[in-house]
Design a protein around this motif. Structure first.
Motif, PDB file in Angstrom:
ATOM      1  N   GLU A 260       0.552  -1.356  -0.467  1.00 11.92           N
ATOM      2  CA  GLU A 260       0.017  -0.210  -0.153  1.00 11.92           C
ATOM      3  C   GLU A 260       0.535   1.157   0.028  1.00 11.92           C
ATOM      4  OE1 GLU A 260      -2.272   0.031   3.766  1.00 11.92           O
ATOM      5  OE2 GLU A 260      -3.701  -1.847   2.096  1.00 11.92           O
ATOM      6  N   LEU A 261       2.343   1.075   0.119  1.00 11.31           N
ATOM      7  CA  LEU A 261       3.139   2.593  -0.111  1.00 11.31           C
ATOM      8  C   LEU A 261       3.912   2.730  -1.482  1.00 11.31           C
ATOM      9  CD1 LEU A 261       4.896   1.372   3.455  1.00 11.31           C
ATOM     10  CD2 LEU A 261       2.566   2.913   3.165  1.00 11.31           C
ATOM     11  N   PRO A 262       3.820   3.870  -1.199  1.00  7.45           N
ATOM     12  CA  PRO A 262       4.808   4.131  -2.624  1.00  7.45           C
ATOM     13  C   PRO A 262       5.883   3.034  -2.909  1.00  7.45           C
ATOM     14  CG  PRO A 262       4.450   6.124  -1.302  1.00  7.45           C
ATOM     15  CD  PRO A 262       4.439   4.942  -0.489  1.00  7.45           C
ATOM     16  N   ASP A 263       6.838   3.220  -4.079  1.00  8.25           N
ATOM     17  CA  ASP A 263       8.299   2.528  -4.633  1.00  8.25           C
ATOM     18  C   ASP A 263       9.210   2.847  -4.270  1.00  8.25           C
ATOM     19  OD1 ASP A 263       6.096   0.956  -5.942  1.00  8.25           O
ATOM     20  OD2 ASP A 263       7.015   1.959  -7.775  1.00  8.25           O
ATOM     21  N   SER A 264       8.883   4.696  -4.120  1.00  4.65           N
ATOM     22  CA  SER A 264      10.118   5.353  -3.132  1.00  4.65           C
ATOM     23  C   SER A 264       9.388   6.735  -2.053  1.00  4.65           C
ATOM     24  CB  SER A 264      10.975   6.022  -4.608  1.00  4.65           C
ATOM     25  OG  SER A 264      12.082   7.192  -3.332  1.00  4.65           O
ATOM     26  N   TYR A 265      10.258   6.139  -0.908  1.00  8.45           N
ATOM     27  CA  TYR A 265       9.622   7.191   0.573  1.00  8.45           C
ATOM     28  C   TYR A 265      10.930   7.146   1.326  1.00  8.45           C
ATOM     29  CZ  TYR A 265       8.758   3.123   2.462  1.00  8.45           C
ATOM     30  OH  TYR A 265       9.031   2.174   2.721  1.00  8.45           O
ATOM     31  N   VAL A 266      10.310   8.237   2.691  1.00  9.70           N
ATOM     32  CA  VAL A 266      11.066   8.630   3.178  1.00  9.70           C
ATOM     33  C   VAL A 266      10.530   7.874   4.672  1.00  9.70           C
ATOM     34  CG1 VAL A 266      12.461  10.058   4.712  1.00  9.70           C
ATOM     35  CG2 VAL A 266      12.753  10.492   2.236  1.00  9.70           C
ATOM     36  N   ALA A 267      10.542   7.411   5.432  1.00  5.37           N
ATOM     37  CA  ALA A 267      10.216   7.107   6.983  1.00  5.37           C
ATOM     38  C   ALA A 267      10.538   8.024   7.530  1.00  5.37           C
ATOM     39  CB  ALA A 267      11.053   5.769   6.866  1.00  5.37           C
ATOM     40  N   ALA A 268       9.407   8.160   8.424  1.00  9.01           N
ATOM     41  CA  ALA A 268      10.223   9.403   9.713  1.00  9.01           C
ATOM     42  C   ALA A 268       9.265   9.145  10.958  1.00  9.01           C
ATOM     43  CB  ALA A 268       8.869  10.486   9.153  1.00  9.01           C
TER      44      ALA A 268
END
Length: 395
Positions: A260-268
Motif C-alpha cells: 500500500e506504500l509508494p515505491d520510493s519514500y522516506v520513513a519518519a
C-alpha cells in the motif's frame, strides 16, 4: 582537615618560635602520608634546608616560603593519593569483570549440560538496547557455544522475530498475553532488566502455559547487563561489548503493508522524549522537516496507534505525508510493520533513539534529532562503530 592543621601550624610560626619548634613541625609533616615516603623524603630535605636559613625570629618571606613548600607537599600527596586510589579501583574493577566472566561461563556451562529448552529473556526494555546489545549478545552466545536454535524460544514484543533471524525459529510475543496499557504500567518503573523481575516472572508463566516445554532454562538480560556494565559506566572500552556480541544486518521482510506504500519514500518517526521534549520549537521543527521532505518525495509516518511507554508521537500532515492504517499495526505486530516500512525506505528521519538505530541495522541511512543532550553519548558512538562495520547505513 590536614590542610587546616598545617595552615594553623604555619600561622604559629609568625610568632617568636625557635628552630626547635620548626623541627617539631617538620616531624609532624614527616608523619603525614606514609604511602608516599619517597616523595616525602625529597620534600623534607627542602624544608630542612630552609629551616637552617631561618633566623631566631622567622621573617615573613621565610615563613611564606615554608608555607608554599608545605602546600606543594600537600598537593603532591593528594595527587599520589588519587593515583593510588585510581589504580586500586581499576584493579578492583578488573577483578569484578573477571568474576563476572567466570560466573557467566559457569552459567552457560549449565545450559550446555542440561540440554533443556532455553527461554531467551523475555525482553521488555528499550528498542535501542535490544538492537544494539541484546540481540547481538544472544547471537554470540548461540554461535560461540554451538547451541542448536531449535532449543530456543525467543520472547519479545511487537513481532520482532526478524530481528533475531534464524535464532527465533520459535517465537512468543508478550502482546499476545498483555495489552499495551498493561505492558506500559508493568514496565514503566524498570526499563533495565538487571534481574528477573515480577513482570518477567508473570510473562514466563503465561508463555510456559501456552507452550508444552517441560523444564526450561533461562537466558536472561541480567547476564548481559553484568557483562556490559563496565562499558555503560564508562570504565571499559567498546571492546568489552564486542567480546560478547556478534553484529549482523536485519533482513528485510515482504510485509503486506508495503503493497500500500509508494515505491520510493522516506520513513519518519518523531516522538517526544527527554532528549526531544514537547515544545513549540520542536513541533515546528518536525513540521518543517517533514514538510520539506514531502515536497520532494512521499513521507511515511511509522507512528503507532497506541503507546507502550511515556513517549508520544509528534504528528505531521501534508498532501504527500502518509500514515500507516492502524488496522495493519496490531500491538503484536507493530514493530514488525515499522521495521518493514523503514527497511524499504530511501532514508529515515526522526527522534534520536531506538528507531534511529533500527534503520541502519536494516541498511537504511538515518538522520536523528534531539534538542536536549540527556542521553549518554557512548551508546551513539558504539552504534556508529557497529554500523560502519556492518555497512549499509549510518546515523
Amino acid at each position: 582537615m590536614e590542610r587546616r592543621r598545617l595552615s594553623h601550624l604555619v600561622a604559629r610560626l609568625t610568632g617568636r618560635w625557635h628552630l626547635q619548634r620548626l623541627s617539631a613541625v617538620e616531624e609532624k609533616i614527616v608523619k603525614f602520608g606514609h604511602a608516599q615516603r619517597d616523595e616525602m623524603a625529597a620534600q623534607q630535605k627542602a624544608i630542612d634546608r630552609l629551616a637552617k636559613m631561618l633566623p631566631t625570629r622567622a621573617s615573613a618571606a621565610s615563613v611564606h616560603e615554608l608555607q608554599r613548600r608545605m602546600e606543594d607537599l600537600q598537593r603532591s600527596f593528594a595527587h599520589q593519593d588519587r593515583a593510588f586510589a585510581e589504580a586500586f579501583e581499576r584493579a578492583r574493577l578488573l577483578d569484578e569483570q573477571g568474576m563476572d566472566d567466570r560466573r557467566f561461563a559457569r552459567r552457560i556451562g549449565e545450559l550446555m549440560r542440561n540440554k533443556r529448552p532455553i527461554i531467551v529473556r523475555p525482553w521488555t526494555g528499550e528498542v535501542g538496547f535490544e538492537l544494539l546489545y541484546w540481540v547481538p549478545f544472544v547471537r554470540w552466545v548461540v554461535t560461540t557455544y554451538g547451541i542448536a536454535p531449535e532449543r530456543l524460544l525467543v520472547v519479545s514484543r511487537g513481532g520482532v522475530r526478524g530481528w533475531y533471524g534464524e535464532l527465533a525459529a520459535r517465537y512468543a510475543d508478550v502482546f499476545s498475553y498483555f495489552t499495551p496499557e498493561e505492558f506500559r504500567v508493568a514496565t514503566q518503573e524498570a526499563k533495565k532488566q538487571r534481574l528477573v523481575g515480577k513482570f518477567d516472572t508473570v510473562v514466563l508463566k503465561r508463555v510456559l502455559a501456552a507452550h508444552d516445554l517441560g523444564r526450561v532454562d533461562l537466558l536472561h538480560p541480567g547476564m548481559m547487563y553484568r557483562l556490559f556494565m563496565p562499558f555503560w559506566r564508562e570504565i571499559a572500552t567498546m571492546s568489552r561489548v564486542e567480546q560478547y556480541a556478534t553484529y549482523a544486518r536485519i533482513a528485510a521482510s515482504d510485509d503486506p503493508v508495503l503493497r500500500e506504500l509508494p515505491d520510493s519514500y522516506v520513513a519518519a518517526r518523531f516522538y517526544f522524549s527527554d532528549c526531544f521534549p514537547d515544545t513549540p520549537a520542536n513541533r515546528a521543527l518536525v513540521d518543517s522537516i517533514v514538510g520539506t521532505i514531502s515536497r520532494q518525495m512521499p513521507v511515511v509516518l511509522a507512528n503507532t496507534p497506541f503507546a507502550v511507554d511515556d513517549h508520544r508521537d509528534a504528528q505531521a500532515a501534508g498532501g504527500r505525508v502518509l500514515a500507516i492504517d492502524p488496522a495493519h499495526m496490531p500491538p503484536e505486530r507493530n514493530l514488525a510493520v515499522q521495521t518493514a516500512v523503514i527497511a524499504r525506505a530511501r532514508a529515515f528521519v526522526g527522534t534520536y533513539g531506538g528507531y534511529s538505530y533500527l534503520a541502519p541495522f536494516c541498511g537504511v541511512p538515518a538522520i536523528a534529532f534531539y534538542s536536549v543532550p540527556t542521553f549518554k553519548a557512548h551508546h551513539l558512538h558504539a552504534a556508529q562503530r557497529v554500523f560502519e562495520r556492518i555497512g549499509g547505513g549510518s546515523v
